[in-house]
Design a protein around this motif. Structure first.
Motif, PDB file in Angstrom:
ATOM      1  N   ALA A   1       1.066  -0.954  -0.201  1.00 14.27           N
ATOM      2  CA  ALA A   1      -0.180   0.135  -0.322  1.00 14.27           C
ATOM      3  C   ALA A   1       0.424   1.037   0.083  1.00 14.27           C
ATOM      4  N   PHE A   2       0.569   2.324  -0.318  1.00  7.72           N
ATOM      5  CA  PHE A   2       1.290   3.535  -0.902  1.00  7.72           C
ATOM      6  C   PHE A   2       0.401   5.085  -0.328  1.00  7.72           C
ATOM      7  N   CYS A   3       1.195   5.448   0.160  1.00 10.56           N
ATOM      8  CA  CYS A   3       0.402   7.173   0.051  1.00 10.56           C
ATOM      9  C   CYS A   3       1.382   8.112  -0.035  1.00 10.56           C
ATOM     10  N   CYS A   4       0.448   9.249  -0.850  1.00  8.55           N
ATOM     11  CA  CYS A   4       1.140  10.550  -0.566  1.00  8.55           C
ATOM     12  C   CYS A   4       1.672  11.246   0.208  1.00  8.55           C
ATOM     13  N   VAL A   5       2.807  11.934   0.365  1.00  9.41           N
ATOM     14  CA  VAL A   5       3.160  13.161   0.695  1.00  9.41           C
ATOM     15  C   VAL A   5       2.127  13.495   2.246  1.00  9.41           C
TER      16      VAL A   5
END
Length: 228
Positions: A40-44
């Motif tokens: 899972a990835f997320c933005c800053v």
């Protein structure tokens, strides 16, 4: 996959660390290949709003049901071995139900897509056939990326773009390490503790029992008096 990795770098996406599991896929052989496919990835900006976000495995219920099932053995070591062996087999089956055989799914999708494209050479596809063809192409791309993930696990920053080497960037890196090393829960006897204060008390009690406590002495040595 190269474009996808460059895209992650361009948008500065960061991976959310997984707690409770190291691997999420097995090939179910006697000497299994264990890899992590689910990420899972997320933005800053999202991470700045939710700095304490974590990712946990959803197999906890399956593990608990398997572990609590009785084992017919009077030997504690044998019971532990049988439970671990049974749990390993059930987790492999659970993974197959949730993810399935990636190679087999990719092979089936490519075969159906191949027949649809052959049919398109001699006639116009119906709207439902054209919809299926597009969906299969997207599905093949997703499955192919999962296959490549097995051989290439990435967990490092490839490069720093101009202007990234600042305090904010390294603070985010420090937060990432902190979340990765975070202990979500501890097993204390028959109980699982997740509250921060309960975890601290459990760790303190463990080491106090391990190291013991100092007893009161009848006599002490005054080191300052003897020049030490």
């Amino acid at each position: 996959m190269g474009w996808f990795r460059h895209f992650l770098d361009d948008v500065e996406a960061k991976e959310i660390p997984l707690l409770g599991r190291k691997y999420t896929w097995s090939n179910e052989r006697s000497s299994p290949t264990l890899v992590r496919l689910d990420r899972a990835f997320c933005c800053v900006d999202w991470e700045d709003i939710f700095p304490d976000d974590v990712l946990q495995s959803s197999s906890l219920e399956a593990v608990q049901q398997n572990w609590n099932a009785p084992v017919s053995s009077s030997c504690a070591v044998e019971r532990l071995f049988l439970k671990l062996q049974r749990l390993s087999q059930d987790l492999q089956k659970w993974g197959q139900r949730k993810i399935g055989n990636v190679k087999l799914q990719l092979g089936i999708a490519k075969e159906i897509l191949h027949h649809l494209e052959i049919a398109r050479d001699s006639r116009d596809l119906s709207p439902s056939e054209e919809w299926l063809r597009k969906k299969l192409k997207l599905h093949c791309l997703g499955l192919a990326s999962l296959e490549r993930t097995i051989a290439r696990l990435r967990s490092r920053v490839l490069y720093l773009k101009e202007g990234d080497a600042n305090t904010s960037f390294f603070h985010r890196q420090a937060r990432y390490r902190k979340k990765k090393n975070f202990i979500a829960k501890l097993q204390v006897g028959d109980q699982t503790v997740a509250d921060q204060e309960d975890k601290q008390e459990a760790v303190l009690q463990f080491y106090e029992n391990l190291l013991g406590t100092a007893e009161e002495r009848e006599y002490t040595i005054d080191f300052a008096e003897i020049g030490i």
